[in-house]
Write an enzyme that holds these catalytic residues in place. Structure first.
Site, short mmCIF file in Angstrom:
data_model
loop_
_atom_site.label_atom_id
_atom_site.label_comp_id
_atom_site.label_asym_id
_atom_site.label_seq_id
_atom_site.Cartn_x
_atom_site.Cartn_y
_atom_site.Cartn_z
N TYR A 141 0.82 -1.21 0.00
CA TYR A 141 0.00 0.00 0.00
C TYR A 141 0.85 1.27 0.00
CZ TYR A 141 -4.07 -2.94 1.13
OH TYR A 141 -5.07 -3.89 1.12
N LYS A 191 3.36 -15.34 2.91
CA LYS A 191 3.33 -16.08 1.65
C LYS A 191 4.78 -16.41 1.27
CE LYS A 191 0.98 -17.81 -1.85
NZ LYS A 191 0.19 -19.04 -1.67
N ASP A 223 -3.09 -18.24 2.25
CA ASP A 223 -4.24 -18.94 1.68
C ASP A 223 -4.78 -19.99 2.65
OD1 ASP A 223 -1.76 -20.07 1.27
OD2 ASP A 223 -2.08 -20.56 -0.84
N ASP A 247 -5.47 -6.72 5.93
CA ASP A 247 -6.65 -6.02 5.44
C ASP A 247 -7.71 -7.03 5.00
OD1 ASP A 247 -8.40 -4.12 4.47
OD2 ASP A 247 -7.14 -3.49 2.80
N ASP A 251 -11.31 -8.46 7.25
CA ASP A 251 -12.66 -8.32 6.70
C ASP A 251 -13.35 -9.68 6.62
OD1 ASP A 251 -12.42 -5.62 6.50
OD2 ASP A 251 -12.43 -5.51 4.32
#
Length: 361
Positions: A141, A191, A223, A247, A251
């Site tokens: 970001y 990851k 994942d 993020d 959610d």
């Protein structure tokens, strides 16, 4: 205690839910003999409209001069077509960077009275109580370069994922510190089978873990973490991860509780005041209708009292009041089942204040 709080209502339902939070804070101030003074400022789309800047200099100064910050929400379709530097979300990203809000804490608690509001089976989410610790000022970001170049079929878009060892270490330490006062378990999400930044992340976790022998830890690919949040959410205690993964996972985790309107968050600063906000968006479709769920923002106030001001008792009383409201069956539209009465934003807030009056201090 006398404290000054910067209040950034923002866009959409932000002013409504923040208004509810301030009513609750005023009630707590009266009950516990505190004084909370509020300084209001613009951020996001409303700041673009008023100041042609999603984060005006005066807003940043108000925040720096405060003891804590409460934020509502930013963004909405009205501003979607603006240049990237003028988008409402850019103001929030800049605020995080300027105030070094490096650690985002998102607790996920499934209330017994809301088990039937979750899309998962009650037996799967009963007892869920974990916290996601998300790095907030690094990663993709904020990485540079960020650009588009070329034309036609040769046009490319570039985003850059960058982390320093220092940025990783400070967020990982925060995760281990929280685990020490919880159930003593850290799940580090990355990851590492693909990303070099994740391989560095794992190295740092291994090094930091040696300083916390009382905390167990594990590495989990993102994942797999996304699947396990649905398969066995009660498995987790403290989840620590980088910006984009946090993020997305937070959610996803919000739906365990039945609604985005239930999850609070704290963004802790390395150098100054921290920021407290609900994780939901601006919900422009219900803005101004008195239908928004204020409980995430009210619960964010409980986090502010606990983490920023050290007011453990006040935070506990407020958390009990929220739980009591849910036990009483009062529900906004996002939580109500078909055929159930739907309470307004103001009615839910009234009930929280009513419960505060009933809880012994």
């Amino acid at each position: 205690m006398k404290k000054t709080i910067a209040v950034l209502p923002g866009d959409g339902i932000g002013p409504e839910v923040v208004g509810s939070a301030l009513r609750v804070l005023d009630q707590l101030a009266e009950q516990f003999n505190h004084q909370f003074d509020y300084t209001f400022a613009d951020i996001g789309g409303c700041a673009v409209d008023q100041h042609e800047n999603p984060l005006p200099d005066q807003t940043l100064e108000v925040c720096r001069q405060s003891d804590a910050i409460i934020l509502g929400a930013v963004g909405g379709p009205k501003w979607d077509q603006l240049a990237p530097e003028m988008r409402p979300e850019k103001g929030l990203l800049k605020l995080r960077k300027e105030l070094q809000l490096f650690a985002n804490l998102r607790p996920v608690t499934c209330y017994e009275s809301l088990l039937d509001a979750s899309p998962l089976k009650p037996e799967r989410i009963k007892g869920v109580d974990f916290i996601i610790v998300r790095e907030l000022t690094g990663g993709i970001y904020f990485g540079e370069p960020r650009e588009r170049k070329g034309e036609g079929g040769d046009e490319i878009a570039i985003d850059t994922l960058t982390y320093t060892r220092y940025e990783i270490e400070r967020i990982v330490r925060k995760g281990f510190e929280l685990a020490q006062v919880r159930r003593g378990k850290v799940t580090s999400v990355d990851k590492a089978n693909v990303l070099e930044s994740s391989r560095l992340w794992r190295e740092v976790v291994e090094q930091v873990a040696a300083d916390y022998p009382d905390v167990s830890y594990e590495h989990m690919l993102v994942d797999n973490a996304a699947m396990q949040l649905i398969r066995q959410p009660a498995y987790f205690d403290v989840v620590v991860t980088e910006n984009m993964f946090g993020d997305i996972l937070s959610d996803e985790a919000s739906m365990l509780t039945g609604s985005l309107g239930m999850l609070p968050s704290a963004s802790l600063s390395a150098v100054g005041p921290s920021l407290y906000e609900p994780i939901h968006g601006s919900a422009p479709d219900i803005a101004g209708t008195n239908k928004a769920n204020p409980l995430a923002t009210i619960s964010s106030v409980a986090m502010l009292l606990k983490y920023e001001f050290g007011l453990e008792e006040e935070a506990r009383v407020l958390e009990e009041a929220v739980s009591a409201v849910l036990e009483s069956g009062v529900r906004t539209a996002d939580l109500a089942k078909e055929g159930e009465a739907q309470a307004s934003t103001d009615e839910v807030t009234d009930e929280v204040i009513k419960q505060l009056n009933h809880i012994r201090v």
